[in-house]
Design a protein around this motif. Sequence first.
Motif, PDB file in Angstrom:
ATOM      1  N   THR A   6     -59.234  39.388  -5.894  1.00  0.00           N
ATOM      2  CA  THR A   6     -59.214  37.974  -6.245  1.00  0.00           C
ATOM      3  C   THR A   6     -57.953  37.360  -5.653  1.00  0.00           C
ATOM      4  OG1 THR A   6     -60.388  38.412  -8.305  1.00  0.00           O
ATOM      5  CG2 THR A   6     -59.261  36.290  -8.121  1.00  0.00           C
ATOM      6  N   LEU A  28     -56.360  33.336  -3.825  1.00  0.00           N
ATOM      7  CA  LEU A  28     -56.508  31.879  -3.898  1.00  0.00           C
ATOM      8  C   LEU A  28     -56.674  31.296  -2.507  1.00  0.00           C
ATOM      9  CD1 LEU A  28     -53.690  31.007  -6.478  1.00  0.00           C
ATOM     10  CD2 LEU A  28     -56.145  31.252  -6.912  1.00  0.00           C
ATOM     11  N   ASN A  61     -58.492  27.553  -5.336  1.00  0.00           N
ATOM     12  CA  ASN A  61     -59.704  28.138  -5.919  1.00  0.00           C
ATOM     13  C   ASN A  61     -59.654  29.650  -5.773  1.00  0.00           C
ATOM     14  OD1 ASN A  61     -61.051  25.587  -6.429  1.00  0.00           O
ATOM     15  ND2 ASN A  61     -61.276  25.456  -4.204  1.00  0.00           N
ATOM     16  N   GLU A  62     -60.097  30.357  -6.820  1.00  0.00           N
ATOM     17  CA  GLU A  62     -60.179  31.809  -6.726  1.00  0.00           C
ATOM     18  C   GLU A  62     -61.295  32.201  -5.775  1.00  0.00           C
ATOM     19  OE1 GLU A  62     -60.617  33.708 -10.538  1.00  0.00           O
ATOM     20  OE2 GLU A  62     -58.494  33.416 -11.015  1.00  0.00           O
ATOM     21  N   LYS A  63     -61.022  33.200  -4.949  1.00  0.00           N
ATOM     22  CA  LYS A  63     -62.001  33.747  -4.019  1.00  0.00           C
ATOM     23  C   LYS A  63     -61.996  35.259  -4.144  1.00  0.00           C
ATOM     24  CE  LYS A  63     -63.288  29.895  -2.056  1.00  0.00           C
ATOM     25  NZ  LYS A  63     -64.645  29.400  -2.176  1.00  0.00           N
ATOM     26  N   THR A  64     -63.181  35.849  -3.975  1.00  0.00           N
ATOM     27  CA  THR A  64     -63.312  37.299  -3.982  1.00  0.00           C
ATOM     28  C   THR A  64     -63.982  37.724  -2.680  1.00  0.00           C
ATOM     29  OG1 THR A  64     -65.515  37.357  -4.979  1.00  0.00           O
ATOM     30  CG2 THR A  64     -63.622  37.262  -6.508  1.00  0.00           C
ATOM     31  N   ASP A  84     -52.351  35.879  -1.745  1.00  0.00           N
ATOM     32  CA  ASP A  84     -52.317  36.977  -2.717  1.00  0.00           C
ATOM     33  C   ASP A  84     -51.044  36.904  -3.560  1.00  0.00           C
ATOM     34  OD1 ASP A  84     -53.548  39.250  -3.818  1.00  0.00           O
ATOM     35  OD2 ASP A  84     -52.560  40.626  -2.427  1.00  0.00           O
ATOM     36  N   ARG A  92     -50.272  35.436  -6.352  1.00  0.00           N
ATOM     37  CA  ARG A  92     -50.356  35.436  -7.813  1.00  0.00           C
ATOM     38  C   ARG A  92     -50.397  36.839  -8.409  1.00  0.00           C
ATOM     39  NH1 ARG A  92     -55.353  32.506 -10.465  1.00  0.00           N
ATOM     40  NH2 ARG A  92     -56.300  34.427  -9.779  1.00  0.00           N
TER      41      ARG A  92
END
Length: 165
Positions: free
Chosen positions: A28, A30, A35-38, A106, A108
Motif C-alpha cells: 500500500t 500513496l 490516494n492509497e494504491k496497491t 512509500d 508513510r
Amino acid sequence: MAHVTFGGKPVTLLGNEVKVGDKAPNFTVLDNALNEKTLDDFKGVRIIASVPSLDTGVCDAETRRFNEEAARLDGVSVLTVSVDLPFAQKRWCGAAGLENAITLSDHRDLSFGKAYGVVIEGLRLLARAVFVVDSNNNVTYVEYVKEVTEHPNYEAALEAAKRAK
C-alpha cells in the motif's frame, strides 16, 4: 539478502527479498493525489522501479528512460516507488514533463520497501531495484542494483517486460 552498497559502503536492506518465480507481494502506497494504491490497482505487465529519490540525477534519468521506453511496449506500465512525499513526486513529474508517469510514495508505512526488501536501514530510503511483474502477479525479473548510486540494467528489465504476459 542482496549485497548492496551506497556510496561504496555496505548497507543492510530490511524486508523480504523477492526472487524470480515468487508471487509479487502486495503493498500500500500513496499516489500524487494522496490516494492509497496497491499492486492490484495496476493491471497487465508492470515494471516496478524503486529509487532513493526522484530529485537525484540517476533516479531522474532512470525514471525518464523507463517511462519513455515502456511507452512503446503494449500493455506495460512503469511504477516508480520512492519515499519522496507525493507533493514532491507530483512537482518532479511536472518539471520532467512526465505528467503520465506513475510515481508512488512509500513514505508513510514503507509497505512496498519492506515487502520487496529494499528499505535501507538507518536512512529511510529505498535501494535501487527493478522488478517485472506479469499480468498474473508473478515476478519474472529482479535486479537489486549492487551500488545504489548506479543505473540498473535497463535492457534486461525491458526485455523481461517484453517477454512477460
